[in-house]
Design an enzyme around this catalytic site. Sequence first.
Site, short mmCIF file in Angstrom:
data_model
loop_
_atom_site.label_atom_id
_atom_site.label_comp_id
_atom_site.label_asym_id
_atom_site.label_seq_id
_atom_site.Cartn_x
_atom_site.Cartn_y
_atom_site.Cartn_z
CG ASP A 78 -17.21 -6.52 25.60
OD1 ASP A 78 -17.56 -5.34 25.48
OD2 ASP A 78 -16.04 -6.86 25.87
CG HIS A 119 -16.31 -3.98 29.81
ND1 HIS A 119 -16.96 -2.76 29.80
CD2 HIS A 119 -16.38 -4.44 28.54
CE1 HIS A 119 -17.39 -2.49 28.59
NE2 HIS A 119 -17.06 -3.49 27.80
CG MET A 166 -17.23 0.88 20.52
SD MET A 166 -16.86 -0.36 21.78
CE MET A 166 -15.95 -1.58 20.82
CG MET A 218 -20.78 -8.91 21.43
SD MET A 218 -19.26 -9.43 20.59
CE MET A 218 -18.04 -8.51 21.52
CG MET A 235 -21.41 -3.88 21.67
SD MET A 235 -19.73 -4.54 21.43
CE MET A 235 -19.56 -5.47 22.95
CG HIS A 241 -20.28 -2.35 25.51
ND1 HIS A 241 -19.08 -2.48 24.82
CD2 HIS A 241 -21.07 -1.59 24.71
CE1 HIS A 241 -19.16 -1.84 23.68
NE2 HIS A 241 -20.36 -1.29 23.58
CG ASP A 250 -14.62 -2.11 24.90
OD1 ASP A 250 -13.62 -2.85 24.84
OD2 ASP A 250 -15.79 -2.55 24.94
CB SER A 259 -13.01 -6.95 28.29
OG SER A 259 -13.96 -7.60 27.46
#
Length: 221
Positions: free
Chosen positions: A36, A34, A138, A38, A69, A67, A177, A9
């Site tokens: 993330d 990966h 998660m 946000m 979010m 991913h 994750d 990540s």
Amino acid sequence: MKKYKIAPSLLSSDFANLGRDVEMCSELGADIIHVDVMDGHFVPNITIGPMIVKAIRPYTKLPIDCHLMIENPDRYIPDFADSGADMISVHTEAVPHLHRTLSFIKSFNKKAGIALNPITPLEYAFSAAEYSDFILLMSVNPGFGGQQFIESYLKRAENLREFLDKNGLNHVEIEVDGGVKNDNVEKIAKAGATMLVSGSGLFSGDFKTNINKMREILDRI
């Protein structure tokens, strides 16, 4: 193909040297990168967007897993697809029409994933599972790296794997994750995950040592 895929990540990488770290992940045996994403609304943090994904794309031939979010992910799916993402997951908690969103992701020839927070019932993903390529469970509350693994993930993963196998969906992978490290990766994998996201578990300390150890553990299962 490897049964277990290691996905570093970038949330725990050196943001001042993302290209270098992405190259390092590729050279030292990672299977997936990966990312993330946000937005400061769905989760209490802001990270990176499509422009950064586009910037790191030339540094690796590995699949880039975004991913999301974020709120209203449908609005941004085209941007992440165009930026070079190969896999895009959205949260059931943020999407009112999950089947439509998964189909939208697939319309860009990308792998589509369903993500669930630690206490979101698995049933939220059951009806749409056949339209997904992977389901991301998660194992921490999303928003920050370096959190402690939530043990209830293990039973959730076992139950999800059982549901998928019983319904002829054994091709749908389970991604985990949050809090994945070498001291718990074996039990996490045995619970059903085949894609293992690890941030601080890999980037804290010597990355090469950490990923080699993780691969050694997974290869023994």
